[in-house]
Design an enzyme around this catalytic site. Sequence first.
Site, PDB file in Angstrom:
ATOM      1  N   ARG B  19       0.822  -1.203   0.000  1.00  0.00           N
ATOM      2  CA  ARG B  19       0.000   0.000   0.000  1.00  0.00           C
ATOM      3  C   ARG B  19       0.854   1.250   0.000  1.00  0.00           C
ATOM      4  NH1 ARG B  19      -4.144  -1.555   4.653  1.00  0.00           N
ATOM      5  NH2 ARG B  19      -5.632  -2.762   3.453  1.00  0.00           N
ATOM      6  N   THR B  20       0.341   2.304  -0.639  1.00  0.00           N
ATOM      7  CA  THR B  20       1.033   3.592  -0.635  1.00  0.00           C
ATOM      8  C   THR B  20       1.067   4.141   0.783  1.00  0.00           C
ATOM      9  OG1 THR B  20       0.196   4.067  -2.820  1.00  0.00           O
ATOM     10  CG2 THR B  20       1.043   5.910  -1.564  1.00  0.00           C
ATOM     11  N   LEU B  21       2.241   4.500   1.249  1.00  0.00           N
ATOM     12  CA  LEU B  21       2.377   5.112   2.574  1.00  0.00           C
ATOM     13  C   LEU B  21       2.627   6.600   2.456  1.00  0.00           C
ATOM     14  CD1 LEU B  21       4.600   2.471   4.366  1.00  0.00           C
ATOM     15  CD2 LEU B  21       2.168   2.864   4.681  1.00  0.00           C
TER      16      LEU B  21
END
Lengths: 223, 242
Positions: B19-21
């Site tokens: 997931r994009t952090l």
Amino acid sequence: MTKQQANWSPYDNNGGSCVAIAGADYCVIAADTRMSTGYNILTRECSKITKLADKCMMASSGFQADVKALQKLLAARHLIYQHQHNKQMSCPAMAQLLSNTLYYKRFFPYYSFNVLGGLDSEGKGCVYTYDAVGSYERVGYSSQGSGSTLIMPFLDNQLKSPSPLLLPAQDAVTPLSESEAVDLVKTVFASATERDIYTGDKLEIVVVNAEGIRSEYMDLRKD
Amino acid sequence: MDQKPFSQGLLSSEADSQRTLYPYVTGTSVVALKYKDGILMAADMGGSYGSTLRYKSVERMKSIGKHSLLGASGELSDFQEILRYLDELILYDNMWDDGNSLGPKEVHSYLTRVMYNRRNKFNPLWSSLVLGGVKNGEKYLGMVSMIGVHFEDNHVATGFGNHLARPILREEWHENLSFEDGVKLLEKCMRVLLYRDRSAVNKLQIAKITEEGVTVSQPYSLKTFWGFSAFSNPTVGAEGSW
């Protein structure tokens, strides 16, 4: 190792206020047209009111992406209803549908504060007010959104709605005429605009009555 | 399958590390406005890697189909991903071969849905998009944020542009701006951004979209003025300071 903190939020508050007032044979739904994020104004002309059915309008404020997604969903469901039942959804039916739709996302809510307004099956004005997860109630008038804390007490004072606990049950709709109710709405928004930074720019008023639906606009302070 | 320990929260297993952090390589503001014949959009060509100016020739505006122009700020790899999505969308649109083509309103709607759905899955595309276009004489200019907030207006801006450019546009924009006036107004906004936005670079493109199509200018730089007398002898009046 410290627990990871989120660095983005799936929610945002795009501000704005909504109001609805039910009359004997009409319903007034109003909302401002300002859309903000934080201390910025994104646009001054974004409508918060949508037509769900012939005699049923919804005004919503909160997180705009959720509001729009919700409006889309309900419009689609209404279309299916029309195909299946060959008639328009009544306002009370739409009210229940909205409640169920909101509760469906009870554990990742639509950050949308809604006010439903229209005419019931007898042609009388009806207003339903909601919280973000679908708890709802039929009332004579309501306000939601960032200015609701400023607006609601004033409406309580002016519309003097009888207590819902009284027996026999008394009519919650206001005896005011349509033009008096519209004037009240204009007054209420002009006041809320003074003190709520998220309310302002322009007021959109929609009146639903036996003849149909008509819209009116009024300028509000832009600061 | 192992139970996730409660303390680890949302981002623990291998799948979640996808997931994009946070964004890595980012573009700064995009500014756009409606003018007489269509839309004008401006964006600089910088790609920052945190505080390093890593890439200096990034094209952050691309034409989409026949009628639209997309500008993006934020994570640049997500912009490239969005371009791949749109490529497929336009391809399928062309494959219908029915004389119809997706207009800017439709592309904006599609982008809104994509961004909102990614936000719902807690894996956002970390971009702010500006979508402008003209179809059948109707001009359209809209914006979508990384969580799906969207709107259309006569002028839009992302990031710092919201703070610095929008006020200028609110004051000086009017209907039926000529092309020259539109460009001048955009350059005024971009100049302010250049002075005040740390991640701005002095190499920009201006794109124009009209009924005839899209033209993206060659990269060029703005004239800046630093000759203020206060800069020439900054410590006068406060000896020893800097």
